[in-house]
Scaffold this motif. Sequence first.
Motif, PDB file in Angstrom:
ATOM      1  N   ILE A 103      28.427  -3.106   8.391  1.00 43.19           N
ATOM      2  CA  ILE A 103      29.501  -2.720   8.787  1.00 43.19           C
ATOM      3  C   ILE A 103      30.677  -2.930   7.618  1.00 43.19           C
ATOM      4  O   ILE A 103      30.551  -3.942   6.857  1.00 43.19           O
ATOM      5  CB  ILE A 103      29.966  -3.699   9.984  1.00 43.19           C
ATOM      6  CG1 ILE A 103      29.182  -3.523  11.264  1.00 43.19           C
ATOM      7  CG2 ILE A 103      31.378  -3.457  10.440  1.00 43.19           C
ATOM      8  CD1 ILE A 103      29.426  -4.580  12.274  1.00 43.19           C
ATOM      9  N   THR A 104      31.314  -1.724   7.381  1.00 42.71           N
ATOM     10  CA  THR A 104      32.244  -1.889   6.377  1.00 42.71           C
ATOM     11  C   THR A 104      33.715  -1.833   6.633  1.00 42.71           C
ATOM     12  O   THR A 104      34.411  -2.209   5.796  1.00 42.71           O
ATOM     13  CB  THR A 104      31.823  -0.474   5.442  1.00 42.71           C
ATOM     14  OG1 THR A 104      32.112   0.723   6.375  1.00 42.71           O
ATOM     15  CG2 THR A 104      30.770  -0.327   4.634  1.00 42.71           C
ATOM     16  N   ASP A 105      34.166  -1.647   7.907  1.00 41.84           N
ATOM     17  CA  ASP A 105      35.393  -1.596   8.236  1.00 41.84           C
ATOM     18  C   ASP A 105      35.529  -1.624   9.867  1.00 41.84           C
ATOM     19  O   ASP A 105      34.584  -0.683  10.492  1.00 41.84           O
ATOM     20  CB  ASP A 105      36.310  -0.521   7.871  1.00 41.84           C
ATOM     21  CG  ASP A 105      37.656  -0.522   7.859  1.00 41.84           C
ATOM     22  OD1 ASP A 105      38.229  -1.666   7.984  1.00 41.84           O
ATOM     23  OD2 ASP A 105      38.457   0.523   7.754  1.00 41.84           O
ATOM     24  N   ILE A 106      36.389  -2.239  10.584  1.00 40.97           N
ATOM     25  CA  ILE A 106      36.745  -2.025  11.781  1.00 40.97           C
ATOM     26  C   ILE A 106      38.263  -1.800  12.107  1.00 40.97           C
ATOM     27  O   ILE A 106      39.047  -2.483  11.447  1.00 40.97           O
ATOM     28  CB  ILE A 106      36.488  -3.133  12.676  1.00 40.97           C
ATOM     29  CG1 ILE A 106      35.020  -3.574  12.457  1.00 40.97           C
ATOM     30  CG2 ILE A 106      36.848  -2.953  13.979  1.00 40.97           C
ATOM     31  CD1 ILE A 106      34.604  -4.941  12.961  1.00 40.97           C
ATOM     32  N   ARG A 107      38.541  -0.449  12.697  1.00 43.79           N
ATOM     33  CA  ARG A 107      40.156  -0.409  12.636  1.00 43.79           C
ATOM     34  C   ARG A 107      40.306   0.072  14.241  1.00 43.79           C
ATOM     35  O   ARG A 107      39.257   0.492  14.983  1.00 43.79           O
ATOM     36  CB  ARG A 107      40.343   0.850  12.155  1.00 43.79           C
ATOM     37  CG  ARG A 107      40.405   0.749  10.416  1.00 43.79           C
ATOM     38  CD  ARG A 107      40.825   1.806   9.704  1.00 43.79           C
ATOM     39  NE  ARG A 107      40.581   1.415   8.383  1.00 43.79           N
ATOM     40  CZ  ARG A 107      41.227   1.979   7.464  1.00 43.79           C
ATOM     41  NH1 ARG A 107      42.021   2.763   7.577  1.00 43.79           N
ATOM     42  NH2 ARG A 107      40.781   1.529   6.103  1.00 43.79           N
ATOM     43  N   SER A 108      41.410   0.058  14.764  1.00 43.71           N
ATOM     44  CA  SER A 108      41.745   0.450  16.235  1.00 43.71           C
ATOM     45  C   SER A 108      42.163   1.999  15.824  1.00 43.71           C
ATOM     46  O   SER A 108      42.765   2.551  15.002  1.00 43.71           O
ATOM     47  CB  SER A 108      43.198  -0.073  16.560  1.00 43.71           C
ATOM     48  OG  SER A 108      43.547   0.296  17.725  1.00 43.71           O
ATOM     49  N   GLY A 109      41.438   2.818  16.858  1.00 43.39           N
ATOM     50  CA  GLY A 109      41.818   4.161  16.912  1.00 43.39           C
ATOM     51  C   GLY A 109      42.097   4.642  18.298  1.00 43.39           C
ATOM     52  O   GLY A 109      42.393   3.894  19.081  1.00 43.39           O
ATOM     53  N   PRO A 110      42.210   5.998  18.301  1.00 45.05           N
ATOM     54  CA  PRO A 110      42.761   6.580  19.535  1.00 45.05           C
ATOM     55  C   PRO A 110      42.127   6.476  20.860  1.00 45.05           C
ATOM     56  O   PRO A 110      42.577   6.318  21.768  1.00 45.05           O
ATOM     57  CB  PRO A 110      43.142   8.035  19.239  1.00 45.05           C
ATOM     58  CG  PRO A 110      42.077   8.128  18.190  1.00 45.05           C
ATOM     59  CD  PRO A 110      41.906   6.981  17.320  1.00 45.05           C
ATOM     60  N   LEU A 111      40.774   6.185  20.517  1.00 43.63           N
ATOM     61  CA  LEU A 111      39.769   6.097  21.710  1.00 43.63           C
ATOM     62  C   LEU A 111      39.056   4.738  21.747  1.00 43.63           C
ATOM     63  O   LEU A 111      38.277   4.465  22.714  1.00 43.63           O
ATOM     64  CB  LEU A 111      38.645   7.027  21.503  1.00 43.63           C
ATOM     65  CG  LEU A 111      39.094   8.455  21.592  1.00 43.63           C
ATOM     66  CD1 LEU A 111      37.950   9.533  21.389  1.00 43.63           C
ATOM     67  CD2 LEU A 111      39.776   9.072  22.693  1.00 43.63           C
TER      68      LEU A 111
END
Length: 169
Positions: A103-111
């Motif tokens: 896992i390289t990144d976790i971000r909040s997205g539209p879905l």
Amino acid sequence: MRPTYRRLAATAAGLVLLPIALVGCGIGGGDTDEPAKPARAPAEEATARSRERVQAYLDAMAAKDVAAGRSQLCALLHEGFDLGATGPNGDFADHFQVPEAAITDIRSGPLGQEVSVSVSVAIGKRTVARPLVFTVTRDGSDWCIAGEAPGGAVVANPTPDGLVPSPAS
């Protein structure tokens, strides 16, 4: 001496408010011996649950455990997963191995939460690093993977053709 109406009203009001005051002070309330557990912030929980789901899916891919991989997906994806997971281009195809996935990144997205990963896929002696993005969302009271798509470039030192040489055995 006769009690006046005002004295009776004040006494009645005091008696009505007494139980509320006692509960507020912790007397007569529920069990207060245990300290309250701090609630996890919604964003922190979303990140943690998303990481758990995607890591479990990556582990299932590496182990070729189709049932464990399927269990990480939202119910709407199960039919498509069943049709393609072990097919020629499926995540659980027999002809390739997953020597490394991170896992390289976790971000909040539209879905939902967008979890970026780098997956190395070995086919014979060739290893190809591919970035993917998993969308993780809440489905009722549980979290699940709602989508998988090709991601942006996350390979640190790619070769011109995108292949990463596999280490000699």
